[in-house]
Design a protein around this motif. Sequence first.
Motif, PDB file in Angstrom:
ATOM      1  N   ILE A 188       0.831  -1.207   0.000  1.00 36.09           N
ATOM      2  CA  ILE A 188       0.000   0.000   0.000  1.00 36.09           C
ATOM      3  C   ILE A 188       0.865   1.257   0.000  1.00 36.09           C
ATOM      4  N   ILE A 189       1.904   1.280   0.837  1.00 35.27           N
ATOM      5  CA  ILE A 189       2.792   2.444   0.873  1.00 35.27           C
ATOM      6  C   ILE A 189       3.491   2.610  -0.476  1.00 35.27           C
ATOM      7  N   GLY A 190       3.927   1.527  -1.077  1.00 34.84           N
ATOM      8  CA  GLY A 190       4.552   1.600  -2.396  1.00 34.84           C
ATOM      9  C   GLY A 190       3.596   2.120  -3.452  1.00 34.84           C
TER      10      GLY A 190
ATOM     11  N   VAL B  67       3.960   5.612  -5.686  1.00 36.12           N
ATOM     12  CA  VAL B  67       3.893   5.618  -7.149  1.00 36.12           C
ATOM     13  C   VAL B  67       2.785   6.553  -7.627  1.00 36.12           C
ATOM     14  N   LEU B  68       1.628   6.538  -6.967  1.00 35.24           N
ATOM     15  CA  LEU B  68       0.522   7.404  -7.381  1.00 35.24           C
ATOM     16  C   LEU B  68       0.833   8.878  -7.134  1.00 35.24           C
ATOM     17  N   LEU B  69       1.572   9.199  -6.084  1.00 36.68           N
ATOM     18  CA  LEU B  69       1.945  10.594  -5.830  1.00 36.68           C
ATOM     19  C   LEU B  69       2.878  11.128  -6.916  1.00 36.68           C
TER      20      LEU B  69
ATOM     21  N   PRO C  42       3.234  15.423 -10.330  1.00 41.14           N
ATOM     22  CA  PRO C  42       4.169  16.240 -11.114  1.00 41.14           C
ATOM     23  C   PRO C  42       4.329  15.736 -12.548  1.00 41.14           C
ATOM     24  N   ALA C  43       4.132  14.441 -12.770  1.00 45.53           N
ATOM     25  CA  ALA C  43       4.217  13.919 -14.133  1.00 45.53           C
ATOM     26  C   ALA C  43       3.104  14.502 -14.996  1.00 45.53           C
ATOM     27  N   ALA C  44       1.904  14.610 -14.457  1.00 41.71           N
ATOM     28  CA  ALA C  44       0.785  15.192 -15.201  1.00 41.71           C
ATOM     29  C   ALA C  44       1.028  16.673 -15.466  1.00 41.71           C
ATOM     30  N   ILE C  45       1.560  17.386 -14.484  1.00 39.88           N
ATOM     31  CA  ILE C  45       1.856  18.813 -14.668  1.00 39.88           C
ATOM     32  C   ILE C  45       2.874  18.991 -15.789  1.00 39.88           C
ATOM     33  N   LEU C  46       3.945  18.218 -15.767  1.00 40.87           N
ATOM     34  CA  LEU C  46       4.959  18.324 -16.812  1.00 40.87           C
ATOM     35  C   LEU C  46       4.409  17.915 -18.175  1.00 40.87           C
ATOM     36  N   PHE C  47       3.587  16.874 -18.214  1.00 39.51           N
ATOM     37  CA  PHE C  47       3.034  16.395 -19.476  1.00 39.51           C
ATOM     38  C   PHE C  47       2.150  17.449 -20.127  1.00 39.51           C
ATOM     39  N   PHE C  48       1.217  18.030 -19.348  1.00 39.14           N
ATOM     40  CA  PHE C  48       0.309  19.017 -19.924  1.00 39.14           C
ATOM     41  C   PHE C  48       1.032  20.319 -20.241  1.00 39.14           C
ATOM     42  N   SER C  49       2.073  20.640 -19.498  1.00 41.43           N
ATOM     43  CA  SER C  49       2.894  21.800 -19.828  1.00 41.43           C
ATOM     44  C   SER C  49       3.598  21.579 -21.160  1.00 41.43           C
ATOM     45  N   PHE C  50       4.115  20.380 -21.361  1.00 40.27           N
ATOM     46  CA  PHE C  50       4.769  20.033 -22.626  1.00 40.27           C
ATOM     47  C   PHE C  50       3.781  20.104 -23.787  1.00 40.27           C
TER      48      PHE C  50
END
Length: 82
Positions: free
Chosen positions: A31-33, A37-39, A43-51
């Motif tokens: 669960i912690i893992g 991973v979900l957290l 930032p991945a979504a922020i970088l993706f949509f910025s790109f």
Amino acid sequence: MVGLMTLMASSAFARSISLEGAGTTLWIFIIIGAVIVLLQLIPAAILFFSFIGTTTSMVFGKEKRVEEAVVIPGAEPVAVEK
């Protein structure tokens, strides 16, 4: 490297992994893992949509022009003609 492979293949390390005594601890670890991973998706979504936004603005060439007016204290703003 060959010596390490031979050591790992020996009968001393040939035991199978048993998950019988790892009930609650295993689930907490999983669960912690999963939360970690979900957290990372935030930032991945922020970088993706910025790109995507940067790429589409470069491809379609729609630039927003912003005019900045400098206001000197005590002077009235003057319209600038192009």
